[in-house]
Motif scaffolding. Structure first.
Motif, PDB file in Angstrom:
ATOM      1  N   GLU A 223       0.833  -1.211   0.000  1.00 44.80           N
ATOM      2  CA  GLU A 223       0.000   0.000   0.000  1.00 44.80           C
ATOM      3  C   GLU A 223       0.864   1.256   0.000  1.00 44.80           C
ATOM      4  O   GLU A 223       0.533   2.247  -0.658  1.00 44.80           O
ATOM      5  N   LEU A 225       3.884   1.428  -1.301  1.00 43.69           N
ATOM      6  CA  LEU A 225       4.457   1.516  -2.648  1.00 43.69           C
ATOM      7  C   LEU A 225       3.454   2.129  -3.621  1.00 43.69           C
ATOM      8  O   LEU A 225       3.806   2.910  -4.500  1.00 43.69           O
ATOM      9  N   ARG A 226       2.187   1.768  -3.448  1.00 39.85           N
ATOM     10  CA  ARG A 226       1.167   2.322  -4.337  1.00 39.85           C
ATOM     11  C   ARG A 226       0.957   3.808  -4.091  1.00 39.85           C
ATOM     12  O   ARG A 226       0.667   4.567  -5.019  1.00 39.85           O
ATOM     13  N   ALA A 229       3.637   5.490  -5.922  1.00 47.71           N
ATOM     14  CA  ALA A 229       3.349   5.551  -7.355  1.00 47.71           C
ATOM     15  C   ALA A 229       2.297   6.622  -7.638  1.00 47.71           C
ATOM     16  O   ALA A 229       2.391   7.351  -8.616  1.00 47.71           O
TER      17      ALA A 229
ATOM     18  N   ASP B  13      -3.538   1.346 -10.217  1.00 46.22           N
ATOM     19  CA  ASP B  13      -2.582   1.153  -9.127  1.00 46.22           C
ATOM     20  C   ASP B  13      -1.554   0.087  -9.466  1.00 46.22           C
ATOM     21  O   ASP B  13      -0.463   0.066  -8.908  1.00 46.22           O
ATOM     22  N   PRO B  16       2.027   1.630 -12.555  1.00 52.83           N
ATOM     23  CA  PRO B  16       2.314   3.011 -12.165  1.00 52.83           C
ATOM     24  C   PRO B  16       2.637   3.903 -13.364  1.00 52.83           C
ATOM     25  O   PRO B  16       2.901   3.415 -14.458  1.00 52.83           O
ATOM     26  N   TYR B 125      -1.284  -9.191  -2.577  1.00 55.11           N
ATOM     27  CA  TYR B 125      -1.832  -8.360  -3.642  1.00 55.11           C
ATOM     28  C   TYR B 125      -1.684  -9.005  -5.016  1.00 55.11           C
ATOM     29  O   TYR B 125      -2.439  -8.709  -5.933  1.00 55.11           O
TER      30      TYR B 125
END
Lengths: 454, 236
Positions: A223, A225-226, A229, B13, B16, B125
């Motif tokens: 999360e 890392l997102r 981004a 998401d 990127p 994920y």
């Protein structure tokens, strides 16, 4: 006492003392040695007074600095053993080589374990398997063209690397950099710290076969890392820095949202830590494992969470506070234990304090722009011989020394990564432990071969 | 939470911004682009972009190169490609890897970002186990070797020996600009050669680092489960 000769041509950042030190020792740690112009210098950290000391060599270098020097000067192409020498002999003692293709450590690097079975008598870390030679490649190039290389020296410490480099170059050029730029860099570095500490926690729980905790820590890290981004364009924060600027202009709504997301992630992490602290089997693997005494941490020059886990109070965010760290509240998190548990708790508490720092950074960020006034080529530096910067990367103190020529190109670059100095303390604290403790010790130091090999 | 890829297209998401490849526009200045590019991916003389060298830094946007960051454009970030073996003897017919698939990652000089992205495939994920793909810790058990990093002089021998100890049939997947071409490290002292200079490579995954979804696409391509994927982009 300031030495006058040769002192005026060096840009002196705050919190730096220039004086001749004859011998490093006690609370004064030798941080690095480098050559600038035709002189040799040493940077030292006075851990008692929280000051950086710049001294000229000859500072007497004891043999405990041999491995550091070997690591700093190593050329690409052959592995380097980082040990203090000395032979271990005895009935049944043998050397067990590990790496460079190993699966406990997901990177190219090796160890020589000297053992007589289960107990480790001595460890010799082998580095330099992936030395690329970033410092030499930078020579003769424009600093802005070197940035992509710098941020790829150690991918997961990229924000620390590029911010450190950009700050040192800006100082040498005499660039006035807007505060928003510096605050944005700090946001990126704190995000980087959080995801790296989460990574370490995940690896430790994996080593202890705590699958639920591993999965939870990995979810939280993904999360972050997102978020990287979404707000900076890159999961590992590549390309955020320019010389004199940053590429991300965080709007007010962005900042509010980012702050909220981080708070939610850290809240979830607190719940995870509550479970962690009540799991006896997990704690048993960490407590008393790989103990590093305060004395050893100081003598061997440990930095970062590894040093703070042995009660050494050094955090570049406070002891070398580049803007904005002088303006916001950051706590130095220390633990007295010196074991893997202490290093883990330092990281856990740093995640909490990073969240507080991030809230402050995002709330109070000035909006005076993301780039210094455009200015090409012509260097406006007075006559700085070199400039340096220290930044607290997730694994500890990162030092970069930049020397520019009269056209503003890199004349020499010196990088002293955090991981390089932490190998010896790591090897030291692993002595007398058993093989199965290896992974806990390794992960808790946050050692990174890409960082130490650069 | 777990990704729906490949059943559904990846979400924003999952791909990127800095994974979207540069596209030349009529107004692009090739000469300026070539000078801005830190890894020599833009070839002004041939007017083409070598995506295998691209590090996705977007510096060439200063020379008029475009990045389609719309949701549709992000699908163009799935860039994995099969490589014709040098001797022209790449296996024809059905893939031998239609069932479970065991992969081994080897680092030959990376910055650690690619390593982390490959390891991320095992996190909730992305969960590559749902597709029958597993990490293994021994070359003896591996069907495919994922190579990350700019091949270092001191890692050539370990890479060759790892490759040789894998049983047939076996695949090599080069993940990331550094493994494919050396990326920003191609002129450093420690760089030996692209990975395909040491061992035969079957699939390349451009990116710096490729995101987990991009790596996953490369793995599916390697197992032959992405039939009909069209190529045509200049990788080499």
């Amino acid at each position: 006492m300031d030495s006058d000769e040769g002192g005026e041509d060096v840009l002196m950042p705050k919190y730096v003392e220039r004086r001749q030190v004859e011998e490093a020792g006690g609370p004064v740690q030798l941080s690095t040695v480098f050559k600038a112009g035709d002189r040799d210098y040493a940077l030292l950290s006075d851990t008692a007074n929280n000051r950086t000391i710049l001294s000229e060599l000859p500072t007497k270098l004891g043999e405990e600095f041999g491995p550091l020097l070997r690591g700093l000067q190593a050329r690409p192409g052959s592995p380097v053993d980082l040990d203090l020498g000395g032979k271990v002999e005895g009935y049944g003692v043998f050397t067990f080589p590990y790496g460079p293709v190993s699966y406990g450590v997901p990177e190219a690097g090796g160890f020589k374990f000297i053992t007589y079975g289960e107990r480790i008598v001595k460890v010799v870390p082998q580095v330099n398997f992936k030395k690329r030679g970033v410092e030499n490649r930078a020579v003769g190039r424009d600093p802005k063209d070197v940035l992509p290389l710098i941020e790829r020296s150690a991918g997961n410490f990229s924000a620390a690397y590029s911010s450190c480099f950009a700050t040192a170059v800006e100082e040498a050029l005499g660039l006035r950099v807007p505060s928003q730029t510096k605050w944005t860099r700090a946001v990126a570095m704190e995000l980087e710290r959080i995801y790296n500490h989460l990574f370490v926690f995940g690896r430790l729980s994996e080593a202890a076969a705590q699958n639920v905790a591993t999965a939870q820590a990995n979810i939280l890290r993904e999360e972050v890392l997102r978020l990287n981004a979404r707000y900076f364009g890159h999961r590992y924060l590549f390309g955020i820095n320019r010389i004199g600027g940053v590429s991300a202009d965080l709007s007010k709504t962005d900042r509010k949202r980012l702050s909220g997301s981080i708070r939610a992630i850290v809240q979830e992490f607190r719940r995870l830590i509550d479970y962690f602290l009540s799991s006896r089997i997990f704690l048993d693997r960490l407590q008393t494992t790989a103990q590093l005494s305060r004395q050893d941490a100081l003598t061997l020059g440990a930095v970062g969470p590894a040093a703070r886990g042995s009660d050494v109070q050094w955090d570049d965010r406070l002891t070398y506070p580049i803007e904005p760290y002088g303006d916001i509240y950051v706590d130095v998190e220390t633990e007295p234990g010196g074991d893997t548990m202490a290093r883990t708790m330092v990281r856990v508490k740093e995640i909490y304090s990073s969240e507080v720092a991030l809230r402050e950074l995002l709330d109070g960020m000035p909006s005076d722009g993301c780039s210094a006034q455009a200015r090409s080529g012509a260097p406006i530096m007075s006559s700085p011989e070199f400039s340096f910067c220290r930044v607290e990367s997730p694994s500890g103190d990162l030092i970069q020394v930049v020397e520019l020529d009269e056209r503003g190109r890199i004349k020499a670059l010196h990088i002293r990564p955090a991981s390089l100095v932490n190998w010896l303390p790591f090897a030291k604290c692993l002595e007398r432990n058993v093989f199965t403790d290896f992974q806990f010790a390794f992960e808790s130091f946050g050692l990174n071969y890409a960082d130490s090999d650069r | 939470m777990t990704s729906k890829y490949p059943r559904r297209a990846p979400t924003i998401d999952e791909v990127p911004t800095r994974a979207v490849p540069p596209v030349a526009a009529p107004s692009s200045d090739w000469q300026a682009g070539g000078e801005l590019c830190p890894s020599g991916a833009i070839l002004p003389s041939e007017k083409r972009i070598q995506l295998g060298k691209c590090v996705f830094c977007q510096r060439c946007s200063g020379a008029g190169f475009r990045f389609d960051e719309s949701p549709e454009g992000r699908e163009s970030a799935l860039l994995a490609q099969t490589v014709q073996a040098n001797d022209g003897a790449s296996p024809k017919g059905p893939s031998p890897f239609k069932r479970s698939f065991h992969i081994l990652m080897i680092d030959v000089g990376s910055c650690n970002a690619c390593n982390l992205e490959v390891l991320n495939l095992a996190t909730p994920y992305y969960d590559l186990n749902r597709l029958g793909i597993f990490f293994t810790n021994s070359p003896k058990h591996a069907d495919a070797l994922i190579v990350v990093g700019a091949l270092n002089k001191s890692m050539v021998e370990p890479l060759k020996r790892t490759y040789e100890s894998m049983p047939e049939p076996k695949l090599v997947i080069s993940a990331g600009a550094c493994a494919i071409s050396g990326g920003v490290f191609q002129d450093t002292e420690g760089f030996a050669s692209p990975v395909q200079g040491a061992v035969p490579v079957d699939v390349v995954i451009p990116g710096c680092p490729p995101s987990p979804i991009q790596i996953l696409e490369g793995l599916l391509l390697a197992t032959g489960r992405l039939e009909g994927k069209t190529g045509g982009r200049a990788i080499h």
